[in-house]
Design a protein around this motif. Structure first.
Motif, PDB file in Angstrom:
ATOM      1  N   UNK A  55      -2.671 -23.043 -14.310  1.00  0.00           N
ATOM      2  CA  UNK A  55      -3.523 -24.012 -13.620  1.00  0.00           C
ATOM      3  C   UNK A  55      -4.565 -23.290 -12.765  1.00  0.00           C
ATOM      4  N   UNK A  56      -4.151 -22.237 -12.088  1.00  0.00           N
ATOM      5  CA  UNK A  56      -5.092 -21.447 -11.295  1.00  0.00           C
ATOM      6  C   UNK A  56      -6.172 -20.824 -12.174  1.00  0.00           C
ATOM      7  N   UNK A  57      -5.778 -20.331 -13.345  1.00  0.00           N
ATOM      8  CA  UNK A  57      -6.760 -19.787 -14.282  1.00  0.00           C
ATOM      9  C   UNK A  57      -7.705 -20.875 -14.775  1.00  0.00           C
ATOM     10  N   UNK A  58      -7.181 -22.097 -14.945  1.00  0.00           N
ATOM     11  CA  UNK A  58      -8.022 -23.225 -15.340  1.00  0.00           C
ATOM     12  C   UNK A  58      -9.087 -23.513 -14.293  1.00  0.00           C
ATOM     13  N   UNK A  59      -8.690 -23.482 -13.023  1.00  0.00           N
ATOM     14  CA  UNK A  59      -9.654 -23.701 -11.934  1.00  0.00           C
ATOM     15  C   UNK A  59     -10.704 -22.589 -11.950  1.00  0.00           C
ATOM     16  N   UNK A  60     -10.248 -21.338 -12.098  1.00  0.00           N
ATOM     17  CA  UNK A  60     -11.196 -20.217 -12.130  1.00  0.00           C
ATOM     18  C   UNK A  60     -12.154 -20.333 -13.309  1.00  0.00           C
ATOM     19  N   UNK A  61     -11.658 -20.762 -14.459  1.00  0.00           N
ATOM     20  CA  UNK A  61     -12.514 -20.899 -15.635  1.00  0.00           C
ATOM     21  C   UNK A  61     -13.596 -21.954 -15.398  1.00  0.00           C
ATOM     22  N   UNK A  62     -13.201 -23.049 -14.768  1.00  0.00           N
ATOM     23  CA  UNK A  62     -14.157 -24.138 -14.536  1.00  0.00           C
ATOM     24  C   UNK A  62     -15.244 -23.714 -13.548  1.00  0.00           C
ATOM     25  N   UNK A  63     -14.868 -23.020 -12.482  1.00  0.00           N
ATOM     26  CA  UNK A  63     -15.847 -22.665 -11.455  1.00  0.00           C
ATOM     27  C   UNK A  63     -16.568 -21.348 -11.736  1.00  0.00           C
ATOM     28  N   UNK A  64     -16.046 -20.568 -12.655  1.00  0.00           N
ATOM     29  CA  UNK A  64     -16.639 -19.274 -12.953  1.00  0.00           C
ATOM     30  C   UNK A  64     -17.972 -19.428 -13.686  1.00  0.00           C
ATOM     31  N   UNK A  65     -18.940 -18.582 -13.362  1.00  0.00           N
ATOM     32  CA  UNK A  65     -20.206 -18.618 -14.099  1.00  0.00           C
ATOM     33  C   UNK A  65     -20.078 -17.986 -15.490  1.00  0.00           C
ATOM     34  N   UNK A  66     -18.970 -17.294 -15.753  1.00  0.00           N
ATOM     35  CA  UNK A  66     -18.749 -16.661 -17.053  1.00  0.00           C
ATOM     36  C   UNK A  66     -17.852 -17.556 -17.892  1.00  0.00           C
ATOM     37  N   UNK A  67     -18.330 -17.931 -19.068  1.00  0.00           N
ATOM     38  CA  UNK A  67     -17.586 -18.815 -19.960  1.00  0.00           C
ATOM     39  C   UNK A  67     -17.452 -18.194 -21.342  1.00  0.00           C
ATOM     40  N   UNK A  68     -16.478 -18.689 -22.087  1.00  0.00           N
ATOM     41  CA  UNK A  68     -16.343 -18.304 -23.488  1.00  0.00           C
ATOM     42  C   UNK A  68     -17.572 -18.796 -24.241  1.00  0.00           C
ATOM     43  N   UNK A  69     -17.963 -20.034 -23.973  1.00  0.00           N
ATOM     44  CA  UNK A  69     -19.174 -20.618 -24.552  1.00  0.00           C
ATOM     45  C   UNK A  69     -20.169 -20.791 -23.405  1.00  0.00           C
ATOM     46  N   UNK A  70     -21.288 -20.077 -23.430  1.00  0.00           N
ATOM     47  CA  UNK A  70     -22.245 -20.152 -22.311  1.00  0.00           C
ATOM     48  C   UNK A  70     -22.751 -21.571 -22.062  1.00  0.00           C
ATOM     49  N   UNK A  71     -22.900 -21.918 -20.784  1.00  0.00           N
ATOM     50  CA  UNK A  71     -23.324 -23.261 -20.389  1.00  0.00           C
ATOM     51  C   UNK A  71     -24.769 -23.576 -20.768  1.00  0.00           C
ATOM     52  N   UNK A  72     -25.589 -22.556 -21.039  1.00  0.00           N
ATOM     53  CA  UNK A  72     -26.978 -22.844 -21.384  1.00  0.00           C
ATOM     54  C   UNK A  72     -27.133 -23.399 -22.796  1.00  0.00           C
ATOM     55  N   UNK A  73     -26.067 -23.350 -23.617  1.00  0.00           N
ATOM     56  CA  UNK A  73     -26.112 -23.987 -24.934  1.00  0.00           C
ATOM     57  C   UNK A  73     -25.949 -25.488 -24.743  1.00  0.00           C
ATOM     58  N   UNK A  74     -26.886 -26.273 -25.238  1.00  0.00           N
ATOM     59  CA  UNK A  74     -26.823 -27.727 -25.024  1.00  0.00           C
ATOM     60  C   UNK A  74     -25.496 -28.318 -25.511  1.00  0.00           C
TER      61      UNK A  74
END
Length: 128
Positions: A55-74
């Motif tokens: 669950x803690x990793x889930x929170x970090x994933x959501x708030x982290x600027x680094x993603x598996x799939x970059x947020x700039x992809x529509x």
């Protein structure tokens, strides 16, 4: 998690909170710090430290600027964060409901057969 899976997870979370006799959303949210503290201290054993870490990793994933799939992809970039958010909320809502049931069972002399499950708790000498 596909679009159908996210919709199903959101619907399950909604049904869980709105089920008759179930603790309300705010009762569950207020229980989260107590649940996490109880799990870390070893008092509440139904939430493993491994699941708490996930669950803690889930929170970090959501708030982290680094993603598996970059947020700039529509749409696609935001969809993975949304899927993680739905999983996290479903897990937290379910765990906090079980915690509230466990917490009510810890009160000496409390007859759970008459408890309507509204997240109220009895603390000797206090009105909560």
């Amino acid at each position: 998690m596909g679009k159908t899976g996210r919709a199903a997870a959101a619907y399950r979370a909604y049904r869980q909170v709105s089920r008759p006799g179930s603790a309300g959303l705010m009762d569950r949210i207020r229980a989260l710090p107590r649940m996490i503290g109880g799990a870390l201290r070893g008092e509440y054993r139904d939430l493993s430290k491994g699941k708490l870490a996930l669950m803690g990793l889930g929170v970090l994933y959501i708030v982290s600027p680094f993603d598996v799939v970059p947020d700039f992809l529509p749409l696609i970039g935001v969809a993975d964060d949304f899927g993680a958010f739905l999983w996290l909320m479903g897990s937290l809502l379910g765990e906090s409901d079980r915690y509230l049931d466990w917490e009510r069972g810890q009160v000496p002399g409390h007859d759970r057969s008459h408890d309507k499950g509204r997240g109220r708790r009895h603390v000797e000498g206090e009105v909560v």
